[in-house]
Design a protein around this motif. Structure first.
Motif, PDB file in Angstrom:
ATOM      1  N   UNK A  56       0.854  -1.181   0.000  1.00 49.43           N
ATOM      2  CA  UNK A  56       0.000   0.000   0.000  1.00 49.43           C
ATOM      3  C   UNK A  56       0.896   1.239   0.000  1.00 49.43           C
ATOM      4  N   UNK A  57       0.827   1.983  -1.084  1.00 44.83           N
ATOM      5  CA  UNK A  57       1.672   3.151  -1.286  1.00 44.83           C
ATOM      6  C   UNK A  57       0.825   4.404  -1.067  1.00 44.83           C
ATOM      7  N   UNK A  58       1.138   5.133  -0.012  1.00 46.19           N
ATOM      8  CA  UNK A  58       0.361   6.317   0.343  1.00 46.19           C
ATOM      9  C   UNK A  58       1.276   7.531   0.489  1.00 46.19           C
ATOM     10  N   UNK A  59       0.670   8.685   0.511  1.00 43.66           N
ATOM     11  CA  UNK A  59       1.419   9.928   0.682  1.00 43.66           C
ATOM     12  C   UNK A  59       1.878  10.033   2.139  1.00 43.66           C
ATOM     13  N   UNK A  60       3.181  10.097   2.366  1.00 49.48           N
ATOM     14  CA  UNK A  60       3.692  10.236   3.731  1.00 49.48           C
ATOM     15  C   UNK A  60       4.688  11.382   3.875  1.00 49.48           C
ATOM     16  N   UNK A  61       4.882  12.126   2.802  1.00 52.71           N
ATOM     17  CA  UNK A  61       5.737  13.299   2.865  1.00 52.71           C
ATOM     18  C   UNK A  61       7.215  13.039   2.684  1.00 52.71           C
ATOM     19  N   UNK A  62       7.600  11.752   2.575  1.00 49.39           N
ATOM     20  CA  UNK A  62       9.017  11.435   2.401  1.00 49.39           C
ATOM     21  C   UNK A  62       9.389  11.490   0.924  1.00 49.39           C
ATOM     22  N   UNK A  79       5.288  -6.312 -10.627  1.00 49.23           N
ATOM     23  CA  UNK A  79       5.124  -5.284  -9.601  1.00 49.23           C
ATOM     24  C   UNK A  79       3.693  -4.799  -9.434  1.00 49.23           C
ATOM     25  N   UNK A  80       2.776  -5.283 -10.256  1.00 48.78           N
ATOM     26  CA  UNK A  80       1.360  -4.979 -10.074  1.00 48.78           C
ATOM     27  C   UNK A  80       0.897  -3.687 -10.714  1.00 48.78           C
ATOM     28  N   UNK A  81       1.789  -2.986 -11.400  1.00 51.15           N
ATOM     29  CA  UNK A  81       1.418  -1.738 -12.060  1.00 51.15           C
ATOM     30  C   UNK A  81       1.670  -1.802 -13.562  1.00 51.15           C
ATOM     31  N   UNK A  82       1.797  -3.017 -14.084  1.00 50.16           N
ATOM     32  CA  UNK A  82       2.098  -3.195 -15.498  1.00 50.16           C
ATOM     33  C   UNK A  82       3.566  -3.402 -15.785  1.00 50.16           C
ATOM     34  N   UNK A  83       4.415  -3.240 -14.776  1.00 52.50           N
ATOM     35  CA  UNK A  83       5.853  -3.460 -14.940  1.00 52.50           C
ATOM     36  C   UNK A  83       6.234  -4.852 -14.456  1.00 52.50           C
ATOM     37  N   UNK A  84       6.883  -5.602 -15.317  1.00 53.67           N
ATOM     38  CA  UNK A  84       7.323  -6.963 -15.002  1.00 53.67           C
ATOM     39  C   UNK A  84       8.808  -7.065 -15.299  1.00 53.67           C
ATOM     40  N   UNK A  85       9.563  -7.522 -14.326  1.00 54.15           N
ATOM     41  CA  UNK A  85      11.004  -7.695 -14.499  1.00 54.15           C
ATOM     42  C   UNK A  85      11.329  -9.180 -14.532  1.00 54.15           C
ATOM     43  N   UNK A  86      11.923  -9.626 -15.615  1.00 47.54           N
ATOM     44  CA  UNK A  86      12.408 -11.000 -15.731  1.00 47.54           C
ATOM     45  C   UNK A  86      13.926 -10.923 -15.747  1.00 47.54           C
ATOM     46  N   UNK A 111       2.312   6.290  -8.988  1.00 47.05           N
ATOM     47  CA  UNK A 111       1.170   6.879  -8.291  1.00 47.05           C
ATOM     48  C   UNK A 111       0.904   6.112  -7.007  1.00 47.05           C
ATOM     49  N   UNK A 112       0.130   6.711  -6.115  1.00 47.54           N
ATOM     50  CA  UNK A 112      -0.276   6.049  -4.883  1.00 47.54           C
ATOM     51  C   UNK A 112      -1.328   4.993  -5.202  1.00 47.54           C
ATOM     52  N   UNK A 113      -1.405   3.973  -4.375  1.00 51.28           N
ATOM     53  CA  UNK A 113      -2.393   2.926  -4.597  1.00 51.28           C
ATOM     54  C   UNK A 113      -2.021   1.648  -3.878  1.00 51.28           C
ATOM     55  N   UNK A 114      -2.834   0.621  -4.110  1.00 50.64           N
ATOM     56  CA  UNK A 114      -2.612  -0.704  -3.536  1.00 50.64           C
ATOM     57  C   UNK A 114      -2.201  -1.631  -4.674  1.00 50.64           C
ATOM     58  N   UNK A 115      -1.066  -2.292  -4.509  1.00 47.00           N
ATOM     59  CA  UNK A 115      -0.495  -3.112  -5.574  1.00 47.00           C
ATOM     60  C   UNK A 115      -0.245  -4.537  -5.098  1.00 47.00           C
ATOM     61  N   UNK A 116      -0.607  -5.508  -5.932  1.00 47.14           N
ATOM     62  CA  UNK A 116      -0.281  -6.907  -5.663  1.00 47.14           C
ATOM     63  C   UNK A 116       1.008  -7.246  -6.407  1.00 47.14           C
TER      64      UNK A 116
END
Length: 242
Positions: A42-48, A68-75, A90-95
């Protein structure tokens, strides 16, 4: 090119030819039909300055495939860096889905802000995911709220679960069958120590037995359930395990 089925990698093509396996030397980094380890971040805004960064708690670096759950796949058929990371846009929840050998898992060397972004263990994968160590695996991951069952035997060859979830203060739910396949286990010392929000019942061990009932077989569990007072069966846990 990759083809997906039910959200998992189903086919990899080289040119127009489908392949069933990807190797690095003798190590398998992806195989058709393999069950991945799935972690929720879970990627949220934390100011860092690194608020969009996810880091996997892997201290071994075999070749593997990561979605990585955002369309990016590393082999990577070669070796990965330890504690592999990924920047999201972007912020969001990623599997995050990990195929191939995982190696050792340990969060101890990670900064707290990165540990806290792991919020769920959704699936452990199968035994061919090759998790080799879980001592201190997710210890201190203060954002972790739930842990899935070991449905396919990924934890079958792990001998020590010491400190695996120690200090996971947000943990609320642990699957009843988490350790049902843990046939090689000898050490549960401080495994859930400090999980003060955890409710429900303790997970069963092999044979459906309570973990502390396996002490006669040499299984140790000093302070395994220390401060886990919200458990429905806390009073039934033997004193040396809490």
């Amino acid at each position: 090119m990759m083809i997906f089925s039910n959200g998992e990698i189903d086919e990899i093509y080289v040119g127009n030819e489908p392949i069933n396996r990807v190797y690095t030397g003798d190590d398998l980094v992806w195989e058709k039909g393999q069950k991945p380890l799935i972690l929720e971040y879970t990627i949220t805004r934390d100011g860092s300055s690194s608020e969009l960064l996810a880091i996997l708690p892997f201290f071994d670096a075999p070749g593997r495939t990561v979605d990585w759950g955002d369309g990016n796949i590393e082999v990577r058929p070669d070796r990965w860096p330890i504690y592999p990371n990924h920047w999201y846009e972007d912020y969001g929840i990623y599997q995050v889905k990990i195929y191939g050998p995982v190696g050792g898992i340990r969060s101890a060397n990670m900064l707290n802000e990165y540990k806290d972004r792991l919020t769920k263990i959704i699936s452990w994968g199968a035994d061919d995911i090759e998790i080799t160590s879980l001592e201190g695996g997710f210890g201190g991951c203060e954002g972790l709220v739930s842990v899935a069952a070991d449905t396919y035997g990924a934890l079958r060859n792990i001998d020590s679960f010491e400190g695996m979830f120690q200090g996971c203060i947000a943990l609320e739910s642990v699957a009843h069958d988490l350790f049902i396949n843990a046939e090689s286990a000898t050490d549960f010392n401080r495994c859930f120590s400090g999980c003060s929000k955890w409710t429900g019942y303790t997970p069963k061990g092999p044979g459906g037995l309570e973990l502390w009932d396996l002490s006669v077989d040499g299984l140790s569990g000093s302070e395994c359930f220390k401060d886990c007072h919200q458990l429905s069966n806390y009073s039934a846990i033997i004193s040396s395990w809490k």
